[in-house]
Design a protein around this motif. Structure first.
Motif, short mmCIF file in Angstrom:
data_model
loop_
_atom_site.label_atom_id
_atom_site.label_comp_id
_atom_site.label_asym_id
_atom_site.label_seq_id
_atom_site.Cartn_x
_atom_site.Cartn_y
_atom_site.Cartn_z
N ILE A 91 -27.11 -12.03 -33.74
CA ILE A 91 -28.22 -12.68 -33.03
C ILE A 91 -29.46 -11.82 -33.18
N HIS A 92 -30.55 -12.44 -33.62
CA HIS A 92 -31.81 -11.73 -33.82
C HIS A 92 -32.76 -12.01 -32.67
N VAL A 93 -33.31 -10.95 -32.10
CA VAL A 93 -34.34 -11.10 -31.07
C VAL A 93 -35.53 -10.21 -31.44
N THR A 94 -36.71 -10.64 -31.04
CA THR A 94 -37.91 -9.84 -31.26
C THR A 94 -38.56 -9.56 -29.92
N VAL A 95 -38.99 -8.34 -29.74
CA VAL A 95 -39.64 -7.94 -28.49
C VAL A 95 -41.03 -7.39 -28.81
#
Length: 327
Positions: A91-95
């Motif tokens: 799962i890819h998340v960007t912050v």
């Protein structure tokens, strides 16, 4: 919002901070976890449901663990937005780039971006990047030009965006891998090329060998509306580029009926697949040139490079179809 409603919206996932804000004590949270009513997924992130987590629940857990401002991105956002049919193993998340997510998150890859306020979708849940930005994020990490090409054309084929919108998003990025190629692709797609196979034919067959410019994705209305992949209308020659989608079952018979009607109308139809256009573009060019010349084209077929066999004499098999040029 009531905590039960919030948990329902988050597919059964809740964070410690959310539970505390709703009036739960730290002791009650520990009791819920210790009794098995809640299950710890990541640090300070819990599932309130039993059984395997849905993909949406896994995304919510990753976002809550990553903290404020986090959004699903890259392949995860692509899957949520209908750009691809496989979410992949991570799962890819960007912050936001101004803060750091400490600690390893199992099964999650964290990216950082300065432009996140502009690239975040304003309404979609779970929170994710806009589809145009998702495409460009995937282009930027694509290991080769073919992968980058596939993301751009898939987004346009599935009608999730347009070349104009992608061009605008691309212009707003200071740095991105494969920029020149993507800019050229978007211009070609705007002119009618719809798939990597069609783009490959345009560049490696038609332009590389000096063939006349065909009209791509031409709509022909009659008793039934048909679409021609590449139409050399002046010479009554059509090229159909057959990928796997749409050319099996009923699609295959529809193609045969279309080709038969074209023959009755005095048009020649040449049909190529991936193995032809990717594996033997020079042979395809030589074959097209032969048919076009027979129908009035007076141009000159040119070599695409020092090893190009397209302009050399061709062996004609008993079938009458040109095969491999003599080397």
């Amino acid at each position: 919002m009531d905590l039960d409603d919030l948990i329902a919206d988050q597919h059964g996932i809740v964070s410690r901070a959310q539970a505390l804000a709703a009036g739960f004590s730290a002791d009650k949270i520990r009791w819920l976890v210790g009794s098995g009513r809640w299950t710890r997924i990541h640090a300070h992130t819990y599932a309130t449901v039993t059984g395997p987590l849905t993909f949406h629940a896994q995304v919510w857990a990753a976002l809550l663990r990553a903290g404020p401002g986090a959004v699903a991105s890259h392949r995860t956002a692509a899957y949520l937005g209908g750009l691809c049919d496989d979410p992949g193993p991570v799962i890819h998340v960007t912050v936001p780039a101004d803060r750091y997510v400490g600690g390893k998150i199992d099964g999650v890859r964290v990216h950082y971006a300065h432009r996140l306020p502009r690239t975040r979708h304003p309404a979609a849940t779970p929170a994710r990047t806009r589809i145009d930005e998702t495409v460009l994020d995937l282009v930027n990490i694509a290991p080769d030009p073919g992968d980058a090409e596939g993301w751009v054309t898939a987004a346009c084929q599935r009608r999730l965006t347009t070349p104009k919108r992608l061009t605008g998003a691309l212009a707003r990025r200071k740095k991105i891998r494969w920029r020149g190629m993507v800019e050229a692709m978007l211009a070609d797609i705007a002119d009618g090329a719809q798939s990597p196979l069609e783009l490959r034919h345009l560049h490696r067959v038609e332009r590389a060998h000096g063939l006349p410019t065909g009209q791509r994705q031409r709509r022909v209305a009659g008793r039934r509306v048909i679409w021609i992949d590449v139409d050399y209308d002046e010479y009554h020659v059509r090229v159909e580029l057959d990928g796997r989608v749409g050319h099996t079952g009923e699609g295959r018979f529809r193609d045969h009926r279309r080709d038969n009607r074209a023959t009755v109308d005095g048009r020649a139809t040449l049909r190529y697949g991936h193995a032809d256009v990717y594996g033997k573009p020079c042979t395809v060019a030589a074959e097209q040139a032969r048919v076009l010349r027979a129908r009035g084209w007076t141009g000159t077929l040119r070599s695409c490079g020092s090893r190009c066999p397209a302009t050399r004499p061709m062996i004609i098999k008993e079938t009458g179809r040109p095969d491999t040029p003599i080397l």
